[in-house]
Write a protein that holds these residues in place. Sequence first.
Motif, PDB file in Angstrom:
ATOM      1  N   GLN A   1       0.861  -1.190   0.000  1.00 39.09           N
ATOM      2  CA  GLN A   1       0.000   0.000   0.000  1.00 39.09           C
ATOM      3  C   GLN A   1       0.888   1.227   0.000  1.00 39.09           C
ATOM      4  O   GLN A   1       1.704   1.401   0.916  1.00 39.09           O
TER       5      GLN A   1
ATOM      6  N   TYR B   1       1.511   5.395   0.210  1.00 44.14           N
ATOM      7  CA  TYR B   1       0.915   6.530   0.919  1.00 44.14           C
ATOM      8  C   TYR B   1       1.596   7.823   0.508  1.00 44.14           C
ATOM      9  O   TYR B   1       2.807   7.850   0.247  1.00 44.14           O
TER      10      TYR B   1
ATOM     11  N   PRO C   1      -3.803   7.039   1.436  1.00 51.33           N
ATOM     12  CA  PRO C   1      -3.462   5.895   0.573  1.00 51.33           C
ATOM     13  C   PRO C   1      -3.638   6.269  -0.892  1.00 51.33           C
ATOM     14  O   PRO C   1      -4.614   6.917  -1.253  1.00 51.33           O
TER      15      PRO C   1
ATOM     16  N   THR D   1      -2.831   0.399  -4.125  1.00 49.63           N
ATOM     17  CA  THR D   1      -2.575  -0.920  -3.559  1.00 49.63           C
ATOM     18  C   THR D   1      -2.182  -1.859  -4.691  1.00 49.63           C
ATOM     19  O   THR D   1      -2.832  -1.876  -5.730  1.00 49.63           O
TER      20      THR D   1
ATOM     21  N   TYR E   1       5.535   3.425   1.915  1.00 53.13           N
ATOM     22  CA  TYR E   1       4.637   2.325   1.572  1.00 53.13           C
ATOM     23  C   TYR E   1       4.656   1.301   2.686  1.00 53.13           C
ATOM     24  O   TYR E   1       5.588   1.218   3.479  1.00 53.13           O
TER      25      TYR E   1
END
Length: 132
Positions: A70, A72, A78, A81, A109
Motif C-alpha cells: 500500500q 501513501y 493511501p 494498492t 509504503y
Amino acid sequence: FWNDAGEGAMKAVRDGGTYHTAPASLRLENIGGRRKAQIATIVEGKAGEKIAVKGWVKSEINGMTQLFVQAYKDDWTPIGTQQITILEGNSDWTLSRKTITLPEGTARYGVALYIEGDGKAWLDDVTVTREP
C-alpha cells in the motif's frame, strides 16, 4: 501498524511453532467472527521507485489471505494498492513475489498481511529489495 474491523477478536504474534524458516514467523489470527485484520511494516519510498517483494505465506482460514503493498502520500493518504498474492481458504507455504513500481506521489509504503474470515495466516522470510 495494524488495524481491524468486524466481529470477534484478532491478534498478531511471533509464532515459534509454525514457520517456513526457523526460528519463527508472523501469525495474524481472527478469533470468533468474520473479522478483517491487517498488519504492515512501513518503509520510506518515492514515486517511480521499483521494489521487489518476496515472502512465504500460509493460511488456515475460512476466508481470504492477501500479501500486498500500500503506497501513501506524505499526509498518509493511501494512493495505491498492489497485490503480491491472494490465497482462498487453507494453503500450505506459498512463495509470493512481485516487482512493482511505486505510484506518483508516494512518500512511503507498507508491506501488509491481510486476512478476512475466521482463521489465521502466517508470513515468513519477507524481503523487500530496491531494484535499479
